[in-house]
Write an enzyme that holds these catalytic residues in place. Structure first.
Site, PDB file in Angstrom:
ATOM      1  N   ARG A   8      28.901  69.580  74.368  1.00  0.00           N
ATOM      2  CA  ARG A   8      29.103  69.691  72.996  1.00  0.00           C
ATOM      3  C   ARG A   8      27.263  69.120  72.212  1.00  0.00           C
ATOM      4  O   ARG A   8      26.828  67.975  72.880  1.00  0.00           O
ATOM      5  CB  ARG A   8      30.131  68.408  72.014  1.00  0.00           C
ATOM      6  CG  ARG A   8      29.093  69.188  70.297  1.00  0.00           C
ATOM      7  CD  ARG A   8      30.340  68.369  69.234  1.00  0.00           C
ATOM      8  NE  ARG A   8      29.868  67.098  69.463  1.00  0.00           N
ATOM      9  CZ  ARG A   8      29.009  65.891  69.242  1.00  0.00           C
ATOM     10  NH1 ARG A   8      27.890  67.139  68.360  1.00  0.00           N
ATOM     11  NH2 ARG A   8      28.315  64.893  69.179  1.00  0.00           N
ATOM     12  N   VAL A   9      26.302  69.921  71.873  1.00  0.00           N
ATOM     13  CA  VAL A   9      25.586  69.948  71.489  1.00  0.00           C
ATOM     14  C   VAL A   9      25.091  70.290  69.802  1.00  0.00           C
ATOM     15  O   VAL A   9      26.138  71.341  69.225  1.00  0.00           O
ATOM     16  CB  VAL A   9      24.261  71.034  71.788  1.00  0.00           C
ATOM     17  CG1 VAL A   9      23.967  70.069  73.053  1.00  0.00           C
ATOM     18  CG2 VAL A   9      23.957  71.957  71.997  1.00  0.00           C
ATOM     19  N   SER A  10      24.595  69.658  69.183  1.00  0.00           N
ATOM     20  CA  SER A  10      24.382  69.467  67.439  1.00  0.00           C
ATOM     21  C   SER A  10      23.931  71.405  67.415  1.00  0.00           C
ATOM     22  O   SER A  10      24.278  71.362  65.738  1.00  0.00           O
ATOM     23  CB  SER A  10      24.168  67.956  67.094  1.00  0.00           C
ATOM     24  OG  SER A  10      24.231  67.585  67.779  1.00  0.00           O
ATOM     25  N   THR A  11      22.988  71.562  67.730  1.00  0.00           N
ATOM     26  CA  THR A  11      22.147  73.042  66.798  1.00  0.00           C
ATOM     27  C   THR A  11      22.421  73.953  68.145  1.00  0.00           C
ATOM     28  O   THR A  11      22.476  74.039  69.237  1.00  0.00           O
ATOM     29  CB  THR A  11      20.623  72.205  66.489  1.00  0.00           C
ATOM     30  OG1 THR A  11      20.315  72.071  67.523  1.00  0.00           O
ATOM     31  CG2 THR A  11      20.604  71.573  65.406  1.00  0.00           C
ATOM     32  N   GLN A  14      18.889  73.700  70.732  1.00  0.00           N
ATOM     33  CA  GLN A  14      20.180  72.424  72.390  1.00  0.00           C
ATOM     34  C   GLN A  14      20.738  73.233  73.304  1.00  0.00           C
ATOM     35  O   GLN A  14      21.086  73.765  72.082  1.00  0.00           O
ATOM     36  CB  GLN A  14      20.771  71.810  71.299  1.00  0.00           C
ATOM     37  CG  GLN A  14      19.362  70.645  70.286  1.00  0.00           C
ATOM     38  CD  GLN A  14      20.819  69.625  69.895  1.00  0.00           C
ATOM     39  OE1 GLN A  14      21.803  69.608  70.201  1.00  0.00           O
ATOM     40  NE2 GLN A  14      19.457  68.143  69.599  1.00  0.00           N
TER      41      GLN A  14
END
Length: 195
Positions: A8-11, A14
């Site tokens: 998982r990445v936040s944005t 990324q």
């Protein structure tokens, strides 16, 4: 038994390249990717968790890729444990298959419980302080005490029914009934007035 990776990445700017490379080095081929903030819903994770079976293993690159707080991690871990699903974090070297990994997760659970208690105590202290300062919360009452007193008097006189009074005062019939019950200390209000 299937080993699933969750990256998982936040944005959207990324990317999951570093996480995918770590999964590849660990020999994990089945990987679910998600681009979502830790505080938002994560449909890919939810879908993955619901599809996993007893004996499967969930692997993350780091703990913070899975959970947004100790409380959230504890909740997810308890769910995995209850369903017989293993867990592993590559960066922190945590595995539920080892005594050290299980000990670490038990410590996290203890910290999560401690965090819950602290939050609860702060909330209760805040509520007590607000009540002492005369603050109230919730929706504002639809009718003033004077309006309710007059409506109750009119209803008890027998000249008006509750539906007519509700229409006159611009409220629904259930709201009118609730206000009458509160005024007379009946129904759900009986216990509150006698406490």
């Amino acid at each position: 038994m299937t080993v699933y990776g969750y990256a998982r990445v936040s944005t959207t700017e990324q990317n999951t390249a570093a996480q995918l490379a770590a999964f590849k080095r660990a020999g994990i081929e089945s990987v679910v990717q998600e681009k979502a903030s830790a505080v938002k819903k994560r449909p890919e994770l939810d879908r993955l968790l619901s599809s996993m079976k007893k004996g499967d293993v969930l692997v993350v690159y780091k703990l913070d890729r899975l959970a947004r707080s100790v409380l959230h991690f504890s909740s997810v871990f308890d769910s995995l444990k209850a369903r017989g699903i293993g867990f592993r974090s590559l960066t922190e070297s945590i595995e539920t298959d080892t005594p050290q990994g299980r000990m670490f997760l038990h410590l996290l659970s203890a910290f999560a419980e401690f965090e819950r208690e602290l939050i609860r105590e702060r909330c209760l202290a805040g509520q007590r302080a607000a009540r002492a300062a005369g603050k109230t919360w919730g929706r504002k009452r639809a009718l003033s005490d004077d309006d309710v007193a007059q409506a109750v008097k009119a209803w008890r006189s027998g000249w008006y029914d509750q539906k007519t009074l509700a229409d006159m005062l611009g409220v629904s019939l259930p709201t009118m009934r609730d206000h009458i019950h509160r005024h007379e200390g009946r129904g759900r209000w009986a216990k509150k007035l006698h406490q």
